[in-house]
Design a protein around this motif. Structure first.
Motif, mmCIF file in Angstrom:
data_model
loop_
_atom_site.group_PDB
_atom_site.id
_atom_site.type_symbol
_atom_site.label_atom_id
_atom_site.label_comp_id
_atom_site.label_asym_id
_atom_site.label_seq_id
_atom_site.Cartn_x
_atom_site.Cartn_y
_atom_site.Cartn_z
ATOM 1 N N ASP A 56 61.264 39.882 -39.795
ATOM 2 C CA ASP A 56 59.947 39.699 -39.174
ATOM 3 C C ASP A 56 60.089 39.188 -37.745
ATOM 4 O O ASP A 56 59.287 39.521 -36.869
ATOM 5 N N ARG A 57 61.079 38.339 -37.527
ATOM 6 C CA ARG A 57 61.208 37.660 -36.237
ATOM 7 C C ARG A 57 61.847 38.507 -35.150
ATOM 8 O O ARG A 57 61.596 38.282 -33.968
ATOM 9 N N TRP A 58 62.714 39.473 -35.493
ATOM 10 C CA TRP A 58 63.452 40.214 -34.458
ATOM 11 C C TRP A 58 62.536 40.875 -33.432
ATOM 12 O O TRP A 58 62.769 40.715 -32.220
ATOM 13 N N PRO A 59 61.490 41.620 -33.823
ATOM 14 C CA PRO A 59 60.625 42.235 -32.799
ATOM 15 C C PRO A 59 59.919 41.189 -31.923
ATOM 16 O O PRO A 59 59.736 41.400 -30.717
ATOM 17 N N HIS B 25 53.725 37.557 -31.173
ATOM 18 C CA HIS B 25 53.835 37.904 -32.591
ATOM 19 C C HIS B 25 53.015 39.139 -32.911
ATOM 20 O O HIS B 25 51.847 39.232 -32.510
ATOM 21 N N PRO B 26 53.594 40.070 -33.675
ATOM 22 C CA PRO B 26 52.771 41.160 -34.194
ATOM 23 C C PRO B 26 51.759 40.598 -35.204
ATOM 24 O O PRO B 26 51.985 39.542 -35.805
ATOM 25 N N GLN B 27 50.660 41.285 -35.378
ATOM 26 C CA GLN B 27 49.585 40.814 -36.249
ATOM 27 C C GLN B 27 50.072 40.550 -37.669
ATOM 28 O O GLN B 27 49.634 39.604 -38.315
ATOM 29 N N ASN B 28 51.011 41.367 -38.158
ATOM 30 C CA ASN B 28 51.484 41.160 -39.533
ATOM 31 C C ASN B 28 52.236 39.834 -39.677
ATOM 32 O O ASN B 28 52.185 39.210 -40.732
ATOM 33 N N ASN B 29 52.897 39.358 -38.622
ATOM 34 C CA ASN B 29 53.548 38.041 -38.680
ATOM 35 C C ASN B 29 52.503 36.941 -38.782
ATOM 36 O O ASN B 29 52.648 36.002 -39.567
ATOM 37 N N ILE B 30 51.455 37.047 -37.992
ATOM 38 C CA ILE B 30 50.395 36.040 -38.021
ATOM 39 C C ILE B 30 49.733 36.014 -39.390
ATOM 40 O O ILE B 30 49.464 34.949 -39.942
ATOM 41 N N GLY C 128 42.188 25.450 -35.795
ATOM 42 C CA GLY C 128 42.244 26.872 -35.499
ATOM 43 C C GLY C 128 43.619 27.461 -35.293
ATOM 44 O O GLY C 128 43.750 28.540 -34.724
ATOM 45 N N HIS C 129 44.674 26.803 -35.728
ATOM 46 C CA HIS C 129 46.023 27.370 -35.591
ATOM 47 C C HIS C 129 46.413 28.031 -36.896
ATOM 48 O O HIS C 129 46.101 27.537 -37.973
ATOM 49 N N PHE C 130 47.116 29.171 -36.791
ATOM 50 C CA PHE C 130 47.443 29.945 -37.989
ATOM 51 C C PHE C 130 48.571 29.348 -38.825
ATOM 52 O O PHE C 130 48.747 29.709 -39.968
ATOM 53 N N MET C 131 49.348 28.425 -38.269
ATOM 54 C CA MET C 131 50.506 27.879 -38.984
ATOM 55 C C MET C 131 50.081 26.691 -39.836
ATOM 56 O O MET C 131 49.726 25.643 -39.306
ATOM 57 N N SER D 194 49.687 32.798 -41.754
ATOM 58 C CA SER D 194 48.366 32.298 -42.133
ATOM 59 C C SER D 194 48.227 32.167 -43.636
ATOM 60 O O SER D 194 47.533 31.286 -44.137
ATOM 61 N N ALA D 195 48.911 33.047 -44.366
ATOM 62 C CA ALA D 195 48.875 33.023 -45.827
ATOM 63 C C ALA D 195 49.879 32.032 -46.408
ATOM 64 O O ALA D 195 50.000 31.911 -47.625
ATOM 65 N N GLY D 196 50.622 31.331 -45.537
ATOM 66 C CA GLY D 196 51.587 30.345 -46.006
ATOM 67 C C GLY D 196 52.936 30.932 -46.366
ATOM 68 O O GLY D 196 53.743 30.281 -47.029
ATOM 69 N N THR D 197 53.207 32.163 -45.924
ATOM 70 C CA THR D 197 54.474 32.824 -46.216
ATOM 71 C C THR D 197 55.406 32.705 -45.010
ATOM 72 O O THR D 197 55.059 33.171 -43.916
#
Length: 172
Positions: A57-60, A39-44, A120-123, A48-51
């Protein structure tokens, strides 16, 4: 399965992809790659923000996983990737023909309980509904197996390995 294949361990968040993936890779004697690492950082940051992520976002992310899988063609490997939609799996298959899927399935209450105990998981658990809403289970023409996530990680891994042996050779 007689020849090494790339196996994608898929399913909604909390089904145990990150636990079962390495165990299955060890059982099959092939390398493991953690899908979240692609995952690119912007996806994480979004998750993490609940979005929820969009397809754009997923294609790359899917392309990066597909590149890894293509590089393992003929050598075998296991990678975790939610692969919730048929179109996502089609994209992975386009990059790495012959990839097979292990769809980890389970009751929503069980999965939510497991997610609530992760550290500690971002999801966040708040995204579980969007995961289930997006999920399109494997279709009969897709090379793969569904494996229920009840039981210990070792039991789940053994069920997955056994189910994979029942697959006929996929046609690229």
């Amino acid at each position: 399965m007689n020849t090494p294949h790339v196996v994608v361990v898929m399913g909604v968040a909390g089904t145990g992809k990150t636990t079962i993936g390495p165990l299955l890779a060890a059982r099959l004697g092939v390398p493991y790659a953690e899908g979240d690492d692609f995952h690119p950082q912007n996806n994480i940051a979004k998750m993490s923000a609940g979005t929820p992520l969009t397809d754009d976002d997923r294609w790359p992310w899917l392309d990066a996983i597909g590149d890894w899988a293509q590089g393992r063609a003929g050598l075998g490997g296991v990678v975790s990737c939610s692969a919730l939609k048929r179109s996502y799996r089609d994209r992975l298959r386009a990059a790495a023909p012959g990839v097979v899927f292990v769809h980890l399935t389970g009751d929503r209450a069980l999965i939510e309980d497991r997610m609530s105990h992760r550290q500690g998981h971002f999801m966040p658990t708040a995204l579980l509904d969007s995961q289930f809403a997006t999920l399109q289970p494997l279709e009969p023409d897709e090379a793969g197996v569904a494996v229920n996530v009840t039981g210990s990680p070792e039991e789940i891994t053994e069920r997955a390995a056994t189910a994979l042996t029942s697959l006929s050779e996929p046609t690229p």
